[in-house]
Write an enzyme that holds these catalytic residues in place. Sequence first.
Site, short mmCIF file in Angstrom:
data_model
loop_
_atom_site.label_atom_id
_atom_site.label_comp_id
_atom_site.label_asym_id
_atom_site.label_seq_id
_atom_site.Cartn_x
_atom_site.Cartn_y
_atom_site.Cartn_z
N GLU A 83 39.49 82.40 -3.36
CA GLU A 83 40.50 81.56 -2.69
C GLU A 83 41.86 81.67 -3.37
O GLU A 83 42.01 82.36 -4.37
CB GLU A 83 40.03 80.12 -2.54
CG GLU A 83 39.68 79.40 -3.81
CD GLU A 83 39.19 77.98 -3.55
OE1 GLU A 83 39.58 77.37 -2.54
OE2 GLU A 83 38.44 77.46 -4.38
N LYS A 114 35.72 69.24 -6.30
CA LYS A 114 37.15 69.08 -6.60
C LYS A 114 37.30 68.28 -7.88
O LYS A 114 37.58 67.08 -7.85
CB LYS A 114 37.82 68.40 -5.40
CG LYS A 114 39.31 68.65 -5.31
CD LYS A 114 39.82 68.29 -3.92
CE LYS A 114 41.31 68.19 -3.86
NZ LYS A 114 42.02 69.44 -4.07
N ARG A 122 33.17 64.62 0.49
CA ARG A 122 33.40 65.65 -0.55
C ARG A 122 33.57 65.01 -1.91
O ARG A 122 33.12 65.56 -2.92
CB ARG A 122 34.60 66.51 -0.17
CG ARG A 122 34.72 67.75 -1.06
CD ARG A 122 35.76 68.73 -0.56
NE ARG A 122 37.10 68.16 -0.61
CZ ARG A 122 38.17 68.74 -0.10
NH1 ARG A 122 38.06 69.92 0.52
NH2 ARG A 122 39.35 68.18 -0.19
#
Length: 339
Positions: free
Chosen positions: A219, A183, A80
């Site tokens: 989210e 992220k 990620r």
Amino acid sequence: MENINWSDLSFGYMKTDFNVRSYYKDGAWGDLEISDSEQITMHMASTCLHYGQEAFEGLKAFRGKDGKVRIFRMRENALRLQASCRGIEMIEFPVELFEKAIVEVVKQNERFVPPYESGASLYIRPLIIGTGAQVGVKPSKEYLFVVFVTPVGPYFREGFKPTPYCIIRGYDRAAPYGTGTIKVGGNYAASLVAGNIAHSKGYSAVLYLDAKEKKYIDECGPANFFGIKNNTYITPESSSILPSITNKSLMILAEELGMKVERRPIPVEELETFEETGACGTAAVISPVSRIDDLEENKSYVFSETGEAGPMSLRLYNKLRSIQYGDEEDKWGWVTVLD
Ligand code: PLP
Ligand code: COI
């Protein structure tokens, strides 16, 4: 060490002994370096300071009943982080070097891995920043990878007790074709104002809706969202949320527990039909939701009248934790046990 109250840790920074670094220069990542300094120095025109070339990760190490230290799914975090680097034109950090750095930083700080009984864990925070000087909007030619650790307790003070969340329609954290799926620090900067409003009103976090139509659930601030009904685990499919490694694990564990799993857009009104809802993530683990207030619509969805988490959330929580702490067999090869 003796003055750390392990069972009382909150989610915050505590100085540990060492961090591990690697510098990218002249087209290559350098060898891992162990540092005992909490400081980094960089050029004032570094791209991370001006143009947000920064990405980070979060993962945890746990001490088992057997005293051994286990790191949860670090390869997923490595991959990620690479996706995050690609998303903001940074140089990717090699997966094997990432894994080596994580193992090294945990070993160097082993005395900070909380004891099994405390229920606390060691939070591992890798990050990459652009450190080369640029004034035009361009990617850096130099980067710093650094990983530090800090022992932590629950992200939300109440731990596994249900807490309230709110929907605030006037703010977005990420756009559909933006950076929500990676992220990067900018997403968190963009969430601070709405997050502060939510906290000041007594909510744990904001439950974001999709930025385009404000119709679907995205989210929960720093965690993914799930709802449970009719023995089914349901979690949003969206082009602006982070692919949570915890959520990915919970989908597998839900099936293992005999539940159905659905990943699809969730219209806000569907909240009315859920028996249980929760936030999930490395820091949040599973944080059950007691109530969701839709502030602009003046509507409330209540999930826990008793102040206790629902039965399926509890089963999922126990299952995940028992794999992480090594109480249960690691069928899927999620855990790296340190020797
Ligand atoms: N969503 C956001 C925005 C996050 O910051 C995090 C934390 O990493 C998560 C979801 C949960 O992801 P993970 O389970 O991989 O920690
Ligand atoms: C995590 O769960 O690891 C996170 O990154 C959440 C938050 C602390 C940003």
